[in-house]
Design an enzyme around this catalytic site. Structure first.
Site, short mmCIF file in Angstrom:
data_model
loop_
_atom_site.label_atom_id
_atom_site.label_comp_id
_atom_site.label_asym_id
_atom_site.label_seq_id
_atom_site.Cartn_x
_atom_site.Cartn_y
_atom_site.Cartn_z
N LYS A 1 -105.11 44.47 -24.09
CA LYS A 1 -105.48 43.56 -25.22
C LYS A 1 -104.27 42.68 -25.76
O LYS A 1 -103.19 43.12 -26.44
CB LYS A 1 -105.81 44.46 -26.49
CG LYS A 1 -107.06 43.66 -27.34
CD LYS A 1 -106.63 42.45 -28.03
CE LYS A 1 -105.56 42.58 -29.46
NZ LYS A 1 -105.29 41.21 -29.97
N GLY B 1 -95.25 45.10 -31.38
CA GLY B 1 -95.65 44.45 -32.46
C GLY B 1 -95.05 44.81 -33.51
O GLY B 1 -93.93 45.40 -33.71
N GLU C 1 -87.26 41.41 -41.44
CA GLU C 1 -87.58 40.72 -40.33
C GLU C 1 -88.53 39.33 -40.81
O GLU C 1 -89.51 39.32 -41.10
CB GLU C 1 -88.32 41.54 -39.33
CG GLU C 1 -88.37 40.73 -37.93
CD GLU C 1 -89.20 41.44 -36.79
OE1 GLU C 1 -90.23 42.08 -37.47
OE2 GLU C 1 -88.48 41.67 -35.87
N CYS D 1 -87.77 39.88 -31.13
CA CYS D 1 -87.55 41.16 -31.73
C CYS D 1 -85.97 41.31 -31.74
O CYS D 1 -85.47 42.08 -32.74
CB CYS D 1 -88.28 42.13 -31.00
SG CYS D 1 -87.80 42.41 -29.41
N GLU E 1 -92.65 49.78 -29.56
CA GLU E 1 -91.84 48.83 -29.83
C GLU E 1 -91.79 47.98 -30.85
O GLU E 1 -92.80 47.03 -30.90
CB GLU E 1 -91.59 47.98 -28.25
CG GLU E 1 -91.31 48.63 -27.11
CD GLU E 1 -89.79 49.24 -27.00
OE1 GLU E 1 -89.14 48.73 -27.84
OE2 GLU E 1 -89.86 50.00 -26.15
N GLY F 1 -97.81 49.08 -36.11
CA GLY F 1 -97.18 50.11 -35.11
C GLY F 1 -97.58 51.38 -35.89
O GLY F 1 -97.92 52.39 -35.28
P1 NAP Z 1 -98.70 42.17 -34.79
O1 NAP Z 1 -99.07 41.52 -35.67
O2 NAP Z 1 -98.19 43.75 -35.06
O3 NAP Z 1 -99.57 42.14 -33.39
C1 NAP Z 1 -99.14 42.83 -32.04
C2 NAP Z 1 -100.41 43.16 -31.36
O4 NAP Z 1 -101.22 44.33 -31.92
C3 NAP Z 1 -101.10 42.11 -31.25
O5 NAP Z 1 -102.07 41.97 -29.99
C4 NAP Z 1 -102.22 42.20 -32.39
O6 NAP Z 1 -103.45 41.36 -32.31
C5 NAP Z 1 -102.58 43.60 -32.35
N1 NAP Z 1 -103.02 44.31 -33.69
C6 NAP Z 1 -102.94 43.74 -34.60
N2 NAP Z 1 -103.59 44.62 -35.59
C7 NAP Z 1 -103.97 45.72 -34.94
C8 NAP Z 1 -104.49 47.10 -35.15
N3 NAP Z 1 -104.96 47.40 -36.37
N4 NAP Z 1 -104.68 47.93 -34.19
C9 NAP Z 1 -104.25 47.31 -32.75
N5 NAP Z 1 -103.93 46.48 -32.42
C10 NAP Z 1 -103.51 45.42 -33.55
O7 NAP Z 1 -97.32 41.57 -34.23
P2 NAP Z 1 -97.04 39.98 -33.96
O8 NAP Z 1 -96.80 39.35 -35.01
O9 NAP Z 1 -97.90 39.57 -32.79
O10 NAP Z 1 -95.48 40.16 -33.13
C11 NAP Z 1 -94.18 40.10 -33.91
C12 NAP Z 1 -93.80 41.56 -34.05
O11 NAP Z 1 -93.64 42.14 -32.80
C13 NAP Z 1 -92.52 41.46 -34.80
O12 NAP Z 1 -92.54 42.14 -35.72
C14 NAP Z 1 -91.45 41.60 -33.48
O13 NAP Z 1 -90.29 42.34 -33.81
C15 NAP Z 1 -92.29 42.50 -32.78
N6 NAP Z 1 -91.91 42.60 -31.49
C16 NAP Z 1 -91.08 43.92 -31.04
C17 NAP Z 1 -90.47 43.70 -29.74
C18 NAP Z 1 -90.04 45.29 -29.21
O14 NAP Z 1 -89.85 45.30 -28.05
N7 NAP Z 1 -89.14 45.88 -30.09
C19 NAP Z 1 -90.66 42.56 -28.79
C20 NAP Z 1 -91.40 41.77 -29.41
C21 NAP Z 1 -92.00 41.82 -30.76
P3 NAP Z 1 -103.74 39.84 -32.82
O15 NAP Z 1 -102.99 39.03 -31.84
O16 NAP Z 1 -104.99 39.58 -33.00
O17 NAP Z 1 -102.91 39.95 -34.09
#
Ligand code: NAP
Ligand code: MG
Length: 500
Positions: free
Chosen positions: A180, A233, A390, A289, A255, A238
């Site tokens: 997904k 994410g 962040e 990230c 992550e 998470g």
């Molecule tokens: P996010 O909102 O947590 O979304 C990540 C993924 O999870 C997306 O595919 C999202 O779908 C999905 N998602 C949302 N709610 C969910 C739920 N209840 N159950 C299952 N899946 C769900 O994060 P983002 O805003 O896209 O990305 C930014 C974040 O990612 C930042 O905090 C960044 O630091 C982190 N990140 C971490 C790393 C690492 O390796 N540590 C690398 C890159 C990014 P949708 O797209 O539909 O919302």
């Protein structure tokens, strides 16, 4: 700069077939540099679509598990080669869909190519152990086995690299995958998944279900036949994913976020540190990230570092990332733009000094997209929200430090522990920092970004839950150990009892 033409219309890829969502609902992916440019229309999936994908994956996984590792590896290597052939097209699509400048988009695809080639090598390694048994005429050894069907949920900021970190090792280890991707980057995910089909991966081993996290994402995590979840994410999502997996006794690899820092000591090469800060803070418009969102500078270097950083920041060009003279592209969408801007207000209210940036960019063609200029705050102290939370945008903060110890203490003062860096020419200070910085990744004389796939990637504390992706131990995340005892003595031998 006009956008690349063409609009993708597709279904979910399940068992090698493109299928619309069962409800028929769709959503659009748009170009963040020109919000009127629709990149594609994708199915907005719900639990029934996820169920279909998981059932298909489950049926396909049996044959895949029995396929020899080197044969699986040959398909993975072919997929990496196809990515290489398609690198430029994929990079252009990525810039159009999520905004990062073209050089960085090429790097994103390159990371996936590197990962594919690296993982393909595991096809002839994937070592187990042969160990002595305490009993006579008894053999003891271990081997890896797949989990079965696993779920991958990914963000939009590395739309090909991050899926590659999960999908390559998952299928190498003999799992089937339901993927997904982020709702902001479905087109990149589609093109990535198609590479596997073209490389000869049997249908049903890699399935993609497009849609929203709260619908398709949560249905995937909650599905009882999903044995392991690989999630990248934000921290809040998470935590929810982890709670579900905990309740259902699933493996869960997280992550999450970061609040990374570059420490600049008095003796550092200041110009080198400024180069690193610019790349670390404003690369991918700060939406990494590992972004260098804090710059902790020892007092003696503070004035020179600040004035050079300001001078260089003021010369960065904002615009469409397909224009190769642009340094900083748009941010991902309107709500993220507003969130980033809200942190400028928060920083001001908390008493920090705004040195540059801080206004939504609306000049000329920039008004067609979601642009925020590189923004720098000074006089930032560790308790301020802009030093703790962040922002995920092109905003960084300068924090003064009184000594090496003070700088390291400030660096460690957030809930996150992904990537920390130190600029110094003093070997002793460098090694102190390497030991004292509490993060999964430490850089010396380089910014907080720039991970290579042959080393583990991940972070401490709220950045994750103790797992690492990539690196030489990567298969540990994607397979389970099986211990095998073979007794060829012809009699009952009792461990711990019949020993000599
Ligand atoms: P996010 O909102 O947590 O979304 C990540 C993924 O999870 C997306 O595919 C999202 O779908 C999905 N998602 C949302 N709610 C969910 C739920 N209840 N159950 C299952 N899946 C769900 O994060 P983002 O805003 O896209 O990305 C930014 C974040 O990612 C930042 O905090 C960044 O630091 C982190 N990140 C971490 C790393 C690492 O390796 N540590 C690398 C890159 C990014 P949708 O797209 O539909 O919302
Ligand atoms: Mg988009």
């Amino acid at each position: 700069m006009t956008a690349v033409a063409g609009r993708i219309e597709t279904g979910n890829l399940i068992g090698g077939e493109y299928r619309p969502s069962e409800t028929g609902r769709t959503f659009e992916s748009r170009n963040p540099a020109h919000s009127g440019d629709v990149v594609g229309v994708f199915p907005r999936s719900s639990a029934s679509d996820v169920n279909a994908a998981v059932a298909t994956a489950r049926a396909a996984s049996v044959g895949w598990r029995r396929t020899p590792w080197p044969s699986r590896a040959a398909i993975i290597l072919r997929a990496a080669e196809l990515l290489e052939e398609r690198k430029e097209d994929l990079a252009r699509l990525m810039t159009r869909e999520m905004g990062k400048v073209l050089t960085e988009a090429r790097g994103d695809v390159q990371e996936a190519i590197d990962m594919g080639k690296f993982i393909a090598g595991e096809g002839r390694r994937a070592f187990g152990e042969t160990v002595p048994s305490e009993l006579r005429d008894k053999w003891a050894m271990t081997m890896r086995q797949p989990f079965g069907v696993v779920g991958c949920v990914t963000p939009w900021n590395f739309p090909i690299a991050i899926p590659s970190w999960k999908i390559f090792p998952a299928i190498m280890a003999g799992n089937a995958v339901v993927f997904k991707p982020a709702q902001d980057t479905p087109a990149c995910a589609l093109r990535f998944v198609e590479v596997f089909a073209d490389a000869g991966l049997p249908p049903g081993i890699l399935n993609i279900v497009f849609g929203f996290g709260s619908e398709a994402g949560s249905a995937l995590v909650e599905h009882p036949d999903i044995a392991a979840v690989y999630f990248t994410g934000g921290v809040d999502v998470g935590r929810t994913v982890s709670e579900t997996c905990g309740r259902m006794l699933k493996k869960c690899s997280l992550e999450l976020g970061g609040k990374n820092a570059i420490v600049v000591l008095d003796d550092a090469d200041i110009e080198l540190a400024v180069d690193g800060a610019l790349w670390g803070a404003f690369g991918t418009a700060g939406q990494r990230c590992t972004a260098s969102s804090r710059l902790i500078v020892e007092r003696g270097a503070l004035d020179e570092f600040t004035s050079r950083l300001l001078d260089r920041t003021s010369r960065l060009r904002l615009g469409d990332g397909l224009d190769e003279t642009v340094d900083v592209g748009p941010v991902i969408n309107e709500s993220q733009l507003r969130r980033i801007h809200s942190y400028t207000d928060i920083g001001r209210a908390d008493g920090a000094t705004l040195l540059i940036g801080g206004e939504i960019a609306r000049d000329g063609a920039l008004a067609e997209g979601w642009f925020y200029p590189p923004t720098v705050f000074a006089d930032v102290t560790r308790s301020m929200r802009i030093a703790q939370e962040e922002i995920f945008g092109p905003t960084t903060v300068i924090m003064p430090a009184t000594s090496l110890d003070d700088a390291l203490d400030v660096a460690n003062s957030t809930r996150y522990g992904l990537s920390l860096s130190v600029y110094t020419n003093d070997l002793r200070k460098a090694f102190r920092a390497i030991h004292e910085l509490h993060s999964g990744i430490v850089y010396v004389n380089a910014p907080t970004i720039g991970a290579e796939i042959q080393l583990p990637f991940g972070g401490t504390r709220d950045t994750g839950n103790g797992h690492r992706e990539a690196g030489g131990h990567v298969l540990d995340e994607f397979s389970e150990w099986k211990s095998i005892y073979i007794d060829y003595s012809g009699r009952l031998q009792r461990a711990q009892i019949d020993t000599e």
